[in-house]
Design an enzyme around this catalytic site. Sequence first.
Site, PDB file in Angstrom:
ATOM      1  N   HIS A   1       0.835  -1.195   0.000  1.00  0.00           N
ATOM      2  CA  HIS A   1       0.000   0.000   0.000  1.00  0.00           C
ATOM      3  C   HIS A   1       0.874   1.251   0.000  1.00  0.00           C
ATOM      4  O   HIS A   1       2.053   1.204   0.332  1.00  0.00           O
ATOM      5  CB  HIS A   1      -0.836   0.091   1.295  1.00  0.00           C
ATOM      6  CG  HIS A   1      -1.772  -1.032   1.549  1.00  0.00           C
ATOM      7  ND1 HIS A   1      -3.118  -0.945   1.322  1.00  0.00           N
ATOM      8  CD2 HIS A   1      -1.561  -2.269   2.062  1.00  0.00           C
ATOM      9  CE1 HIS A   1      -3.717  -2.070   1.684  1.00  0.00           C
ATOM     10  NE2 HIS A   1      -2.794  -2.900   2.141  1.00  0.00           N
TER      11      HIS A   1
ATOM     12  N   GLU B   1       2.355  -0.910   4.393  1.00  0.00           N
ATOM     13  CA  GLU B   1       2.177   0.451   3.885  1.00  0.00           C
ATOM     14  C   GLU B   1       3.541   1.075   3.635  1.00  0.00           C
ATOM     15  O   GLU B   1       4.457   0.943   4.455  1.00  0.00           O
ATOM     16  CB  GLU B   1       1.446   1.319   4.922  1.00  0.00           C
ATOM     17  CG  GLU B   1       0.056   0.842   5.289  1.00  0.00           C
ATOM     18  CD  GLU B   1      -1.036   1.366   4.359  1.00  0.00           C
ATOM     19  OE1 GLU B   1      -0.703   2.094   3.395  1.00  0.00           O
ATOM     20  OE2 GLU B   1      -2.213   1.042   4.605  1.00  0.00           O
TER      21      GLU B   1
ATOM     22  N   HIS C   1      -2.474  -2.801  -3.490  1.00  0.00           N
ATOM     23  CA  HIS C   1      -3.878  -2.592  -3.099  1.00  0.00           C
ATOM     24  C   HIS C   1      -4.729  -2.335  -4.344  1.00  0.00           C
ATOM     25  O   HIS C   1      -5.883  -2.781  -4.418  1.00  0.00           O
ATOM     26  CB  HIS C   1      -3.963  -1.410  -2.122  1.00  0.00           C
ATOM     27  CG  HIS C   1      -5.197  -1.411  -1.273  1.00  0.00           C
ATOM     28  ND1 HIS C   1      -5.505  -0.379  -0.422  1.00  0.00           N
ATOM     29  CD2 HIS C   1      -6.214  -2.306  -1.157  1.00  0.00           C
ATOM     30  CE1 HIS C   1      -6.655  -0.658   0.188  1.00  0.00           C
ATOM     31  NE2 HIS C   1      -7.101  -1.811  -0.241  1.00  0.00           N
TER      32      HIS C   1
ATOM     33  N   ASP D   1      -3.614   2.913  -4.628  1.00  0.00           N
ATOM     34  CA  ASP D   1      -2.265   2.804  -4.053  1.00  0.00           C
ATOM     35  C   ASP D   1      -1.682   1.397  -4.286  1.00  0.00           C
ATOM     36  O   ASP D   1      -2.453   0.448  -4.398  1.00  0.00           O
ATOM     37  CB  ASP D   1      -2.302   3.145  -2.551  1.00  0.00           C
ATOM     38  CG  ASP D   1      -3.191   2.200  -1.755  1.00  0.00           C
ATOM     39  OD1 ASP D   1      -4.401   2.111  -2.055  1.00  0.00           O
ATOM     40  OD2 ASP D   1      -2.673   1.520  -0.847  1.00  0.00           O
TER      41      ASP D   1
HETATM   42 ZN   LIG Z   1      -4.106   0.734   0.521  1.00  0.00          ZN
END
Ligand SMILES: [Zn+2]
Length: 195
Positions: free
Chosen positions: A47, A129, A168, A178
């Site tokens: 992400h 992330e 994602h 993303d």
């Molecule tokens: Zn995401």
Amino acid sequence: MQAATGPLSDPWNIDVAGGALRGARQVPSPNWDERPEAVAPELIVVHGISLPPGEYGGPWIDRLFTNSLPADAHPYFATIATLKVSSHLLIRRDGSVVQYVPFHRRAWHAGASNYCGRERCNDFSIGIELEGTDDTAYEPAQYRALSNSIRALCAAYPSLSTERIAGHDDIAPGRKTDPGPAFDWPRLRALVRAG
Ligand SMILES: [Zn+2]
């Protein structure tokens, strides 16, 4: 006595019992639950996030994932402050890593999603992330930390594979964008292979 270069001093070593990456700063999030019975992590989801969007280095991602984002600190925050979300890892712009949820537990990062016909990707995935935006190049230190994390995860959890890494935007197309076109997949794959 443990050698200085031994596995216990390797920041990319994973404590499987605790589900923790040893080199990561631990910031426990309340936003997790148990994976479905007998479901192991099989997918890594990449992400991108920055709070506020396009600004880096602040405390806000930690605050969002710990349900303490002040809604009045930025106009954008008012739209997301009540979300109950998390990821397993966050890789900051300098390559430092934060962990919010133990790997064996289900973090809440993917939402409605589908990977190769299988829905609810949170059930069977690990969410990572990267601090960034869809349109700005991610940092070399982030690619290094991401590939090191992926290799450590695949070594610790045999159900994972370097062949099963998705964005994602791949598992929630049309809904999520993303990590975006700025994310260099060939670069990541080369780094993972080189390990
Ligand atoms: Zn995401």
